[in-house]
Design a protein around this motif. Structure first.
Motif, PDB file in Angstrom:
ATOM      1  N   ALA A  89       7.123  -5.479  -2.923  1.00  0.00           N
ATOM      2  CA  ALA A  89       8.424  -5.892  -2.393  1.00  0.00           C
ATOM      3  C   ALA A  89       8.865  -7.214  -3.011  1.00  0.00           C
ATOM      4  N   THR A  90       7.918  -8.139  -3.202  1.00  0.00           N
ATOM      5  CA  THR A  90       8.246  -9.421  -3.824  1.00  0.00           C
ATOM      6  C   THR A  90       8.656  -9.222  -5.276  1.00  0.00           C
ATOM      7  N   TRP A  91       7.917  -8.373  -5.978  1.00  0.00           N
ATOM      8  CA  TRP A  91       8.254  -8.073  -7.373  1.00  0.00           C
ATOM      9  C   TRP A  91       9.639  -7.435  -7.463  1.00  0.00           C
ATOM     10  N   MET A  92       9.926  -6.518  -6.551  1.00  0.00           N
ATOM     11  CA  MET A  92      11.229  -5.863  -6.560  1.00  0.00           C
ATOM     12  C   MET A  92      12.343  -6.855  -6.241  1.00  0.00           C
ATOM     13  N   THR A  93      12.072  -7.814  -5.364  1.00  0.00           N
ATOM     14  CA  THR A  93      13.060  -8.846  -5.069  1.00  0.00           C
ATOM     15  C   THR A  93      13.361  -9.665  -6.314  1.00  0.00           C
ATOM     16  N   SER A  94      12.332  -9.942  -7.116  1.00  0.00           N
ATOM     17  CA  SER A  94      12.532 -10.668  -8.372  1.00  0.00           C
ATOM     18  C   SER A  94      13.403  -9.860  -9.330  1.00  0.00           C
ATOM     19  N   LEU A 157      21.115 -23.325  -3.734  1.00  0.00           N
ATOM     20  CA  LEU A 157      20.764 -23.600  -2.343  1.00  0.00           C
ATOM     21  C   LEU A 157      21.019 -22.374  -1.478  1.00  0.00           C
ATOM     22  N   ARG A 158      22.102 -21.667  -1.780  1.00  0.00           N
ATOM     23  CA  ARG A 158      22.466 -20.492  -0.995  1.00  0.00           C
ATOM     24  C   ARG A 158      21.400 -19.407  -1.106  1.00  0.00           C
ATOM     25  N   GLU A 159      20.920 -19.136  -2.326  1.00  0.00           N
ATOM     26  CA  GLU A 159      19.932 -18.078  -2.489  1.00  0.00           C
ATOM     27  C   GLU A 159      18.613 -18.464  -1.827  1.00  0.00           C
ATOM     28  N   ALA A 160      18.271 -19.751  -1.846  1.00  0.00           N
ATOM     29  CA  ALA A 160      17.031 -20.189  -1.203  1.00  0.00           C
ATOM     30  C   ALA A 160      17.105 -19.981   0.307  1.00  0.00           C
ATOM     31  N   VAL A 161      18.241 -20.326   0.901  1.00  0.00           N
ATOM     32  CA  VAL A 161      18.419 -20.150   2.345  1.00  0.00           C
ATOM     33  C   VAL A 161      18.416 -18.668   2.704  1.00  0.00           C
ATOM     34  N   LEU A 178      12.058 -16.938  -7.463  1.00  0.00           N
ATOM     35  CA  LEU A 178      12.911 -17.913  -8.139  1.00  0.00           C
ATOM     36  C   LEU A 178      12.271 -18.503  -9.391  1.00  0.00           C
ATOM     37  N   GLN A 179      10.948 -18.306  -9.524  1.00  0.00           N
ATOM     38  CA  GLN A 179      10.229 -18.833 -10.686  1.00  0.00           C
ATOM     39  C   GLN A 179      10.355 -20.354 -10.789  1.00  0.00           C
ATOM     40  N   VAL A 180      10.178 -21.015  -9.652  1.00  0.00           N
ATOM     41  CA  VAL A 180      10.176 -22.477  -9.606  1.00  0.00           C
ATOM     42  C   VAL A 180       8.988 -22.907  -8.751  1.00  0.00           C
ATOM     43  N   PRO A 181       8.528 -24.156  -8.880  1.00  0.00           N
ATOM     44  CA  PRO A 181       7.396 -24.622  -8.069  1.00  0.00           C
ATOM     45  C   PRO A 181       7.694 -24.531  -6.577  1.00  0.00           C
TER      46      PRO A 181
END
Length: 208
Positions: A89-94, A157-161, A178-181
């Motif tokens: 599911a996480t991979w598909m979200t990416s 910010l919107r996608e993170a929320v 998101l491929q960020v730390p």
């Protein structure tokens, strides 16, 4: 800072592990040419993919088209999925997010998210059925105000929320998407919530 939107409890650990194992098995069966396994994967994840597309586009028809593109891309790249690196599911979200980015670059339009009113209502569905008409009206108005605040956030910010407070992903999962730390993930979520609170305050919304 606390989430603007109340988050439901996540699935119990053993149930989540069972889902991960089932997805991994279905992927292997798909790679072996099992058409029924692919249909089951699509069935299990259609709502999730569609909801993400809908949150970012706010258009049902466009979300359906994008969801179909996501599954086409997933089918073509299924062999690149590695269960050891995270859940399906996480991979598909990416994959979904990457396709949305490509879509935005093609259209060169800044999209807005879908209304949060439904999300708030679902989270408090049991309580809302007992609310008085005036309370229902207040909740509906709050939903519109939160939606307006979310629209004013920057895309990052919107996608993170959205991923944290609406999709209920864990920090590590959002980091993969998101491929960020992870520190950046937490910072964006916190900044997004603070900015939303500031905007809501300007709109006259006060904490209850």
């Amino acid at each position: 800072m606390r989430s603007i939107v109340s988050r439901p409890r996540r699935t119990a650990g053993f149930e989540a592990n069972a889902t991960l194992e089932q997805d991994a098995q279905l992927v292997q069966q798909c790679l072996q040419g099992n058409g029924s396994a692919w249909e089951e994967l699509v069935h299990r994840h259609t709502r999730r993919v569609y909801n993400i597309c809908y949150r970012f586009t706010g258009n049902g028809t466009e979300a359906e088209d994008l969801a179909q593109e996501v599954f086409l891309r997933v089918y073509r790249t299924l062999g690149s999925y590695r269960s050891a690196h995270g859940g399906f599911a996480t991979w598909m979200t990416s994959v979904t997010r990457n396709l949305l980015i490509d879509h935005y670059r093609r259209t060169k339009r800044d999209r807005v998210t879908d209304s949060l009113e439904d999300a708030i209502t679902v989270v408090e569905s049991k309580e809302s059925s007992a609310r008085r008409p005036d309370e229902q009206a207040l909740l509906s108005e709050l939903g519109r105000q939160v939606q307006a605040a979310l629209k004013k956030l920057s895309p990052e910010l919107r996608e993170a929320v959205i991923l944290r407070d609406l999709q209920q992903l864990e920090y590590a999962e959002i980091q993969q998407v998101l491929q960020v730390p992870e520190g950046t993930v937490k910072s964006r979520i916190n900044r997004g919530r603070i900015e939303m609170a500031r905007i809501l305050q300007q709109m006259g919304v006060r904490p209850s």
